[in-house]
Structures are given as C-alpha cells and as structure tokens.
Design an enzyme around this catalytic site. Structure first.
Site, PDB file in Angstrom:
ATOM      1  N   CYS A 116       0.817  -1.224   0.000  1.00  0.00           N
ATOM      2  CA  CYS A 116       0.000   0.000   0.000  1.00  0.00           C
ATOM      3  C   CYS A 116       0.850   1.273   0.000  1.00  0.00           C
ATOM      4  O   CYS A 116       0.335   2.352  -0.283  1.00  0.00           O
ATOM      5  CB  CYS A 116      -0.948   0.009   1.186  1.00  0.00           C
ATOM      6  SG  CYS A 116      -2.051  -1.397   1.188  1.00  0.00           S
ATOM      7  N   HIS A 253      -3.305   7.147   2.358  1.00  0.00           N
ATOM      8  CA  HIS A 253      -3.664   5.858   1.761  1.00  0.00           C
ATOM      9  C   HIS A 253      -5.062   5.479   2.247  1.00  0.00           C
ATOM     10  O   HIS A 253      -5.368   5.563   3.437  1.00  0.00           O
ATOM     11  CB  HIS A 253      -2.643   4.784   2.163  1.00  0.00           C
ATOM     12  CG  HIS A 253      -3.131   3.411   1.877  1.00  0.00           C
ATOM     13  ND1 HIS A 253      -3.591   3.044   0.628  1.00  0.00           N
ATOM     14  CD2 HIS A 253      -3.276   2.313   2.679  1.00  0.00           C
ATOM     15  CE1 HIS A 253      -3.979   1.778   0.679  1.00  0.00           C
ATOM     16  NE2 HIS A 253      -3.806   1.312   1.909  1.00  0.00           N
ATOM     17  N   ASN A 283     -10.080  -0.521  -0.325  1.00  0.00           N
ATOM     18  CA  ASN A 283      -8.624  -0.388  -0.258  1.00  0.00           C
ATOM     19  C   ASN A 283      -8.033  -0.911  -1.561  1.00  0.00           C
ATOM     20  O   ASN A 283      -8.079  -2.106  -1.829  1.00  0.00           O
ATOM     21  CB  ASN A 283      -8.095  -1.179   0.940  1.00  0.00           C
ATOM     22  CG  ASN A 283      -6.586  -1.087   1.091  1.00  0.00           C
ATOM     23  OD1 ASN A 283      -5.891  -0.591   0.212  1.00  0.00           O
ATOM     24  ND2 ASN A 283      -6.092  -1.564   2.217  1.00  0.00           N
TER      25      ASN A 283
HETATM   26  O1  UT7 Z   1      -3.371  -1.239   4.101  1.00  0.00           O
HETATM   27  C1  UT7 Z   1      -3.676  -1.769   5.336  1.00  0.00           C
HETATM   28  C2  UT7 Z   1      -4.932  -2.614   5.182  1.00  0.00           C
HETATM   29  N1  UT7 Z   1      -5.505  -2.989   6.393  1.00  0.00           N
HETATM   30  C3  UT7 Z   1      -6.492  -2.329   7.027  1.00  0.00           C
HETATM   31  O2  UT7 Z   1      -6.932  -1.293   6.673  1.00  0.00           O
HETATM   32  C4  UT7 Z   1      -7.087  -3.001   8.170  1.00  0.00           C
HETATM   33  C5  UT7 Z   1      -6.914  -2.362   9.470  1.00  0.00           C
HETATM   34  N2  UT7 Z   1      -7.772  -3.049  10.406  1.00  0.00           N
HETATM   35  C6  UT7 Z   1      -9.088  -2.796  10.479  1.00  0.00           C
HETATM   36  O3  UT7 Z   1      -9.592  -1.913   9.838  1.00  0.00           O
HETATM   37  C7  UT7 Z   1      -9.906  -3.623  11.413  1.00  0.00           C
HETATM   38  O4  UT7 Z   1      -9.060  -4.385  12.230  1.00  0.00           O
HETATM   39  C8  UT7 Z   1     -10.910  -4.509  10.656  1.00  0.00           C
HETATM   40  C9  UT7 Z   1     -11.953  -3.658   9.965  1.00  0.00           C
HETATM   41  C10 UT7 Z   1     -10.203  -5.363   9.600  1.00  0.00           C
HETATM   42  C11 UT7 Z   1     -11.591  -5.447  11.625  1.00  0.00           C
HETATM   43  O5  UT7 Z   1     -12.214  -4.706  12.666  1.00  0.00           O
HETATM   44  P1  UT7 Z   1     -12.075  -5.160  14.189  1.00  0.00           P
HETATM   45  O6  UT7 Z   1     -12.890  -4.239  14.948  1.00  0.00           O
HETATM   46  O7  UT7 Z   1     -10.612  -5.261  14.475  1.00  0.00           O
HETATM   47  O8  UT7 Z   1     -12.779  -6.561  14.148  1.00  0.00           O
HETATM   48  P2  UT7 Z   1     -12.221  -7.987  14.574  1.00  0.00           P
HETATM   49  O9  UT7 Z   1     -11.260  -8.490  13.544  1.00  0.00           O
HETATM   50  O10 UT7 Z   1     -11.745  -7.918  15.997  1.00  0.00           O
HETATM   51  O11 UT7 Z   1     -13.520  -8.809  14.533  1.00  0.00           O
HETATM   52  C12 UT7 Z   1     -14.592  -8.555  15.422  1.00  0.00           C
HETATM   53  C13 UT7 Z   1     -15.720  -9.512  15.103  1.00  0.00           C
HETATM   54  C14 UT7 Z   1     -15.261 -10.978  15.064  1.00  0.00           C
HETATM   55  O12 UT7 Z   1     -16.299 -11.747  15.589  1.00  0.00           O
HETATM   56  P3  UT7 Z   1     -16.204 -12.359  17.067  1.00  0.00           P
HETATM   57  O13 UT7 Z   1     -14.963 -13.199  17.087  1.00  0.00           O
HETATM   58  O14 UT7 Z   1     -16.101 -11.147  17.959  1.00  0.00           O
HETATM   59  O15 UT7 Z   1     -17.461 -13.124  17.200  1.00  0.00           O
HETATM   60  C15 UT7 Z   1     -15.117 -11.251  13.583  1.00  0.00           C
HETATM   61  O16 UT7 Z   1     -15.286 -12.603  13.275  1.00  0.00           O
HETATM   62  O17 UT7 Z   1     -16.239  -9.230  13.783  1.00  0.00           O
HETATM   63  C16 UT7 Z   1     -16.237 -10.429  13.009  1.00  0.00           C
HETATM   64  N3  UT7 Z   1     -16.049 -10.092  11.614  1.00  0.00           N
HETATM   65  C17 UT7 Z   1     -17.065  -9.767  10.811  1.00  0.00           C
HETATM   66  N4  UT7 Z   1     -18.391  -9.677  11.011  1.00  0.00           N
HETATM   67  C18 UT7 Z   1     -19.147  -9.308   9.969  1.00  0.00           C
HETATM   68  C19 UT7 Z   1     -14.893 -10.018  10.927  1.00  0.00           C
HETATM   69  N5  UT7 Z   1     -15.138  -9.655   9.650  1.00  0.00           N
HETATM   70  C20 UT7 Z   1     -16.486  -9.493   9.558  1.00  0.00           C
HETATM   71  C21 UT7 Z   1     -17.340  -9.111   8.505  1.00  0.00           C
HETATM   72  N6  UT7 Z   1     -18.661  -9.019   8.760  1.00  0.00           N
HETATM   73  N7  UT7 Z   1     -16.887  -8.820   7.274  1.00  0.00           N
END
Ligand code: UT7
Length: 326
Positions: A116, A253, A283
């Site tokens: 990125c 970005h 992204n």
């Molecule tokens: O260039 C760099 C690219 N990377 C990024 O921009 C990512 C940076 N990170 C983020 O933006 C965030 O970490 C995410 C948006 C990817 C994830 O958000 P989070 O608040 O960190 O969520 P999490 O990974 O802790 O997941 C929370 C819950 C989980 O469920 P449980 O275990 O709490 O029951 C996940 O399984 O959300 C669930 N989950 C989803 N639910 C619905 C994960 N993906 C999804 C989804 N839809 N697409």
C-alpha cells in the site's frame, strides 16, 4: 536557492465497470452493510472483469494522465508501476505498458512492490532520479487487481479490497527551494521487516508457485498504521519547512476511514481537509493514492497551487510520505 523540482503536470485514473456493494457481499459471506461501513467506511468497491489485467487498468489511467499533461509517449524518459498484483511474475507490468504506449526503445521501465506504500515509494524513486538530472519526464502509475488475491470466502478480508488504477505524469522544473514551490517538496520512505506476518499473501513464486490470498492481523495493522502515517507526515512537513496549517488536503492511503480519521486527528487537521475515497473504492493498495489524487483533481477539490500531504502504510511493513504542491 534554485533547485530542481518534480512537478505533477497531469494525472489520470481508471476504475473497472463492475461495482460490488456491501449488500452484494452479504450474499457471498456472513456480513452486512452495517458491520462493514461502521468498521471501515467502505460502501462499495470496483472489481476487474475476468479478462481485465493490471496492465489494462494501468494503461487507461496513464493514457488519461498523458492527455491531461498534453504529452505523447515520445516525451517519456521512464515508466514506473507500483503494484503487488502484476499481470505476470515477469516481465514487469511497466514494460508491458511501455510496449503498449509505444515509448522510445531504451526507455527504462520497472515495477516497485511496497504494497500500500507502493506509490509513495515509486514517486520517491522518480523524484530522486529527476533531481539527479537522470531523467526529465516520467509516468508513475499505481495499479492493483487485488480481487485476484482476495479469498472471497473469508469475511475478514474480502470486504476490504478493491481494484483500480491511478497515474501521474511528472516533469523536472525549476524551483526556488522553498515550500512555496510547486512540485514534490519532500518525500520519505520506511520499512520494518519484523512484522511480515501481520499482512501478507499466503503464496508466492518460490513459496507455493501460486499468488496466494491476502491475510491480515487487522488489529495490529490498525495500531501500527496511525503512528506510522503521522511519523511520515511530520517528517515531510519538517523537511519542506512547512506546517500542518499550510496543508490544503490530507490525502492518506485509503485503507479504512477510522485509520484516516485517527491520522487526521493526531496531525490536527480538520475533517473538511481530509480526502476520503475509501467509501467507494475500498482499499486499492498501491492504486489508492494516485486514484484519489486524480479523482479529486477531476472533481475540482484539489486545485492548482494546493499543498497536499500524502502518508501511506502497508504490508512489509512499509510506510512513507509525500508533500506535493500541485
Ligand atoms: O493497508 C492496510 C490494510 N488494512 C487495514 O486497513 C485493516 C486495518 N484493520 C481494520 O480496519 C480492522 O481491524 C478490521 C476492519 C479489519 C476489523 O475490525 P475489528 O474491529 O478489528 O474486528 P475484529 O477483527 O476484531 O472482529 C470482530 C468480530 C469478530 O467476531 P467475534 O470473534 O467477535 O465473534 C469477527 O469474526 O467481527 C467479526 N467479523 C465480521 N463480522 C461481519 C470479521 N469480519 C467481519 C465481517 N462481517 N466482514
């Protein structure tokens, strides 16, 4: 003191026709518009057609940039493509573009993979070559077909990414050596190779002979991104002897609207000065910055003379910043 500057003389972009909305995704994996939009700010993204390659997207973006810069392929001394999703393992997508554009034989062309941060890396390289007097005019393209390395069954990642391309034509010009000059005023690139496992593809030529799928430790990436992008922003502002109050646009970005908001708040820049395209692009990795830049010039947001602060962060980890006056 008089100095050589790298001036942006034209930009262009391209987005594939197919739009994939959050509602569309909710029919493919267990997710919903509310989860995706509140956590990432993304509402839709563009997806390349099956027969649409990275070089096809890059070609359209660079053609638009060349038209806006009013130059022909004969004028180009260098082509650099930032991408993590090239058409072929070899040759470089930049060479394919050179052939298709019909640039003079002998004109150098190469790809850069800094994920990125790729466009920031590419423009940093090109700016150095221009300031050394090695070249005068270059095409710098950021382009990705990430849909090919997304696991469409993994809701943790498939909701985040999109395809697209952006391009800039840059040319050597003379500046006074002050922050009032137009062109690239400062650049900075960084990497930390101890965190490769936090954002990577599961495959590769030597590893699996396949491209693999994107995997990410979202929380770790999030934590690192805000600090890294602020570090790069502070560096380029200091290097150019400019202040955050001088900045007309913060164009980070486009990974995630919460990361972007965090960077804006930490730098102390108001929301109206922050460019956001992640809502309709997702992204697009190395494409996101030139794509957002060109779209913002085309819709009249970024105007001639504006000062634009551009931080990025991506897999590697890599990060960096650009300060550009259009
Ligand atoms: O260039 C760099 C690219 N990377 C990024 O921009 C990512 C940076 N990170 C983020 O933006 C965030 O970490 C995410 C948006 C990817 C994830 O958000 P989070 O608040 O960190 O969520 P999490 O990974 O802790 O997941 C929370 C819950 C989980 O469920 P449980 O275990 O709490 O029951 C996940 O399984 O959300 C669930 N989950 C989803 N639910 C619905 C994960 N993906 C999804 C989804 N839809 N697409």
């Amino acid at each position: 003191m008089k100095c050589i500057r790298t001036e942006v003389i034209g930009c262009g972009h391209y987005l594939p026709a197919k739009v994939l909305t959050n509602d569309d995704l909710s029919k493919m994996v267990e997710t919903n518009d509310e989860w995706i939009s509140t956590r990432t700010g993304i509402r839709s993204r563009h997806i390349a057609a099956d027969d649409e390659m990275t070089s096809d997207q890059g070609f359209k973006a660079v053609q638009m940039a060349m038209k806006n810069a009013n130059i022909t392929a004969e004028d180009l001394d260098l082509i650099v493509v930032a991408t993590a999703t090239p058409d072929n393992t070899t040759p470089a997508t930049a060479c394919k573009l050179a052939g298709r554009l019909g640039v003079k034989s002998g004109t150098p062309a190469f790809d850069i993979n800094a994920a990125c941060s790729g466009f920031v890396y590419a423009l940093t390289m090109v700016d150095s070559m221009i300031r050394l007097g090695q070249i005068k005019t270059a095409a710098v393209i950021g382009v990705e077909t990430l849909s090919r390395i997304v696991d469409w069954t993994d809701r943790n990642t498939c909701v985040l990414f999109g395809d697209g391309a952006g391009a800039m034509i840059v040319r050597a010009s003379e500046g006074e050596g002050t922050a009032k000059d137009t062109g690239v005023l400062a650049t900075k690139i960084y990497a930390d190779g101890t965190q490769t496992e936090n954002l990577y593809s599961t495959g590769g030529v030597a590893l699996t002979k396949t491209a693999g799928f994107v995997k990410m430790n979202g929380k770790e990436v999030f934590k690192f991104a805000v600090g890294a992008m602020c570090e790069a922003s502070d560096y380029v502002l200091n290097a150019a002897q400019a202040k955050i109050e001088d900045v007309d646009w913060l164009l980070p970005h486009q990974a995630n609207s919460r990361i972007i908001a965090g960077v804006g708040q930490k730098l102390g820049i108001s929301d109206e000065k922050v460019i956001i395209t992640v809502d309709h692009h997702g992204n697009t990795s190395a494409a996101s910055i030139p794509l957002a830049f060109s779209e913002s010039v085309a819709n009249g947001k970024i105007k001639k003379g504006d000062l634009i602060l551009i931080p990025a962060m991506g897999a590697g980890f890599t990060w960096g910043g650009l300060l550009i006056r259009l």
